[in-house]
Scaffold this motif. Structure first.
Motif, PDB file in Angstrom:
ATOM      1  N   MET A  71       0.784  -1.294   0.312  1.00 50.88           N
ATOM      2  CA  MET A  71       0.186  -0.011   0.008  1.00 50.88           C
ATOM      3  C   MET A  71       0.835   1.193   0.023  1.00 50.88           C
ATOM      4  O   MET A  71       1.947   1.409   0.594  1.00 50.88           O
ATOM      5  CB  MET A  71      -1.079   0.003   1.373  1.00 50.88           C
ATOM      6  N   ASN A 124      -8.094   0.642   3.439  1.00 47.38           N
ATOM      7  CA  ASN A 124      -7.720   1.352   2.248  1.00 47.38           C
ATOM      8  C   ASN A 124      -8.190   0.415   0.886  1.00 47.38           C
ATOM      9  O   ASN A 124      -8.497   0.810  -0.104  1.00 47.38           O
ATOM     10  CB  ASN A 124      -6.171   1.612   2.354  1.00 47.38           C
ATOM     11  N   ASN A 153      -5.941  -2.775  -6.905  1.00 51.29           N
ATOM     12  CA  ASN A 153      -5.279  -2.516  -5.344  1.00 51.29           C
ATOM     13  C   ASN A 153      -3.995  -1.730  -6.114  1.00 51.29           C
ATOM     14  O   ASN A 153      -3.519  -0.713  -5.893  1.00 51.29           O
ATOM     15  CB  ASN A 153      -5.253  -3.449  -4.596  1.00 51.29           C
ATOM     16  N   GLN A 157      -2.479   2.097  -6.135  1.00 52.37           N
ATOM     17  CA  GLN A 157      -1.264   2.432  -5.233  1.00 52.37           C
ATOM     18  C   GLN A 157      -0.353   3.375  -6.263  1.00 52.37           C
ATOM     19  O   GLN A 157       0.336   4.097  -5.955  1.00 52.37           O
ATOM     20  CB  GLN A 157      -0.429   1.357  -4.792  1.00 52.37           C
TER      21      GLN A 157
END
Ligand code: CO
Length: 211
Positions: A71, A124, A153, A157
Motif C-alpha cells: 500500500m 484502504n 489495488n 497504489q
C-alpha cells in the motif's frame, strides 16, 4: 546438535558470506562502498515474494519497501520517507508497485471479520473495492474477483504514488516511470499491468500540484 530455527539463519548467513568471498574476494568491499539502485520496489510483506530472488537481482540494485498488501498511504510516514529518499537522493528511475495474487491483505478486505488495528490498514483496500464495485461485482467467480481486486489495488497504489508532491516535483526535473506489476506464485511469473502514468497531466486536476 540440531540448530534452532534462528540459529540456522545465522549459520546460513556465515556460509553465504564465505561463498561470496570465495568467488570474489572484493565482494564485500564493493558492496560497502555505496548504493546506486535503479529501482524502488514497493511490495507486499508476504514471505513468498522474495524481491531479489524472483527478479534475479544482486544486492544494491533494488531499494525496497514492503508492507501488508503493498500500500501507498499518504499519511504513512514510513512509505513516504522511503519514497522521498529514493526519488530525491538516490534518483531512482523506476518505481515498481508489485502486488501478488493470493494476497492475504486483499483477501481480508473482502471479508467482514473485525481484525483489530489492522482494520485501519485494510480499510484502504475496501475503498479500492468500493471504487470499482461495479466491475468487481460483475465477476461471478470468487477467485477471479479476488485476482482482479489484487490488480486494481496495485493500480490504485500507482495512482497514489503519482498523486504525491514528491513524485510530481521530481517529474518537473526528469522523467521516471511508475509500474504496476502482479506476481503469481502459481507459475512464478510477474504480470505487467501496463499502467502508464508519466506526468502530472495524466492525473485528474484535483490531484495535481502546481510547480
Ligand atoms: Co500480500
Amino acid at each position: 546438535m540440531e540448530l534452532l530455527a534462528f540459529e540456522s539463519l545465522l549459520a546460513r548467513n556465515k556460509d553465504w558470506a564465505a561463498q561470496k568471498l570465495h568467488t570474489d574476494p572484493q565482494y564485500f568491499d564493493n558492496l560497502a562502498k555505496d548504493q546506486k539502485p535503479e529501482f524502488l520496489w514497493i511490495g507486499c510483506s508476504d514471505s513468498r515474494v522474495p524481491v531479489e530472488e524472483i527478479t534475479q537481482s544482486p544486492p544494491g540494485s533494488i531499494f525496497t519497501h514492503r508492507n501488508i498488501a503493498n500500500m501507498v498511504v499518504h499519511t504513512d510516514l514510513n512509505v513516504m520517507s522511503v519514497l522521498q529518499y529514493a526519488v530525491e537522493v538516490l534518483q531512482i528511475n523506476h518505481i515498481i508497485v508489485c502486488g501478488h495474487y493470493g494476497c492475504g491483505g486483499v483477501k481480508a478486505a473482502l471479508q467482514s471479520q473485525d481484525r483489530g488495528l489492522v482494520n485501519k490498514w485494510i480499510r484502504n483496500i475496501k475503498e479500492v473495492y468500493y471504487k470499482n464495485r461495479e466491475e468487481l461485482e460483475a465477476i461471478s467467480d470468487e477467485n477471479l474477483r479476488f485476482d482482479r481486486l489484487v490488480e486494481l489495488n496495485v493500480e490504485d497504489q500507482v495512482y497514489n504514488l503519482a498523486e504525491t508532491s514528491i513524485v510530481q516535483k521530481a517529474w518537473k526535473m526528469r522523467d521516471f516511470d511508475i509500474h504496476g506489476w502482479v506476481f503469481d506464485f502459481r507459475n512464478g511469473q510477474i504480470k505487467d499491468l501496463n499502467i502508464r502514468i508519466q506526468k502530472s497531466e495524466d492525473l485528474h486536476p484535483i490531484f495535481r500540484y502546481s510547480y
